[in-house]
Scaffold this active site. Structure first.
Site, PDB file in Angstrom:
ATOM      1  N   GLY A  10      21.964 -89.054  51.445  1.00  0.00           N
ATOM      2  CA  GLY A  10      21.765 -88.628  52.831  1.00  0.00           C
ATOM      3  C   GLY A  10      23.056 -88.350  53.832  1.00  0.00           C
ATOM      4  O   GLY A  10      23.896 -87.573  53.431  1.00  0.00           O
ATOM      5  N   GLU A  84      22.924 -99.319  56.884  1.00  0.00           N
ATOM      6  CA  GLU A  84      21.741 -99.142  56.709  1.00  0.00           C
ATOM      7  C   GLU A  84      20.614-100.194  56.928  1.00  0.00           C
ATOM      8  O   GLU A  84      19.593-100.142  56.564  1.00  0.00           O
ATOM      9  CB  GLU A  84      21.606 -98.843  55.126  1.00  0.00           C
ATOM     10  CG  GLU A  84      22.813 -97.846  54.525  1.00  0.00           C
ATOM     11  CD  GLU A  84      22.456 -96.464  54.921  1.00  0.00           C
ATOM     12  OE1 GLU A  84      21.594 -96.023  55.796  1.00  0.00           O
ATOM     13  OE2 GLU A  84      23.379 -95.792  55.222  1.00  0.00           O
TER      14      GLU A  84
END
Ligand code: PCA
Length: 163
Positions: A10, A84
């Site tokens: 990503g 994250e």
């Protein structure tokens, strides 16, 4: 023993909004090993509000996801875990990938299987499975990535089932 390398799919990929972290020597060290892909299909979707790429741990649904493999030291790994929100939002999970290129991005003639780790998003809202499945994430003007500081709702509230 060293941790297995991280497969990024990503915003941590080259050219994407969080890649600068991997190059920041004041954080720690990282080494690009090559382009890679996962061996099984998984749904990779872009969240509807904050436009964050999320990989859902539903093996066999979705596409073969393409990404990049990085060996990182503990300091860098801690910073990535913080980005994250591991293990609250994403959970760093062991997986296997196939290394597709060497570190100069030359195609490898033999596919090399590699143990690695990936940030999955477990306990996701089932409606996320209705979004388009992508194989190669790119930030775009149509769906621009919103960093955490610019979100009106947290990613946690947006995409996870809260118990
Ligand atoms: N960053 C991690 C997970 C999702 C994201 O945007 C990555 O690039 O793999």
């Amino acid at each position: 023993m060293e941790d297995a390398p991280i497969f990024v799919y990503g915003t941590l990929k080259k050219g994407e909004p969080n890649h600068y972290l991997l190059n920041d020597k004041t954080i720690g060290n990282s080494k690009f090993l090559g382009k890679a892909k996962l061996i099984d299909e998984y749904p990779l979707v872009i969240s509807p509000n904050s436009n964050v790429p999320i990989l859902l741990p539903k093996k066999g649904t979705g596409k073969i996801v393409e990404g990049e493999l990085y060996q990182v030291d503990t300091a860098m790994l801690n910073r990535l875990d913080q980005l994250e929100c591991h293990p609250v939002v994403y959970v760093r999970t062991d997986i296997t990938c196939i290394l597709v290129t060497d570190s100069s991005e030359h195609l490898l003639s033999d596919a090399t299987m590699m143990k690695c780790q990936v940030y999955f998003l477990p306990d996701f809202k089932p409606t996320l499975l209705d979004l388009p499945y992508i194989s190669d994430y790119k930030d775009s003007v149509e769906k621009p990535y919103l960093p955490a500081s610019n979100r009106s709702t947290s990613l946690l509230e947006e995409v996870k089932i809260l118990s």
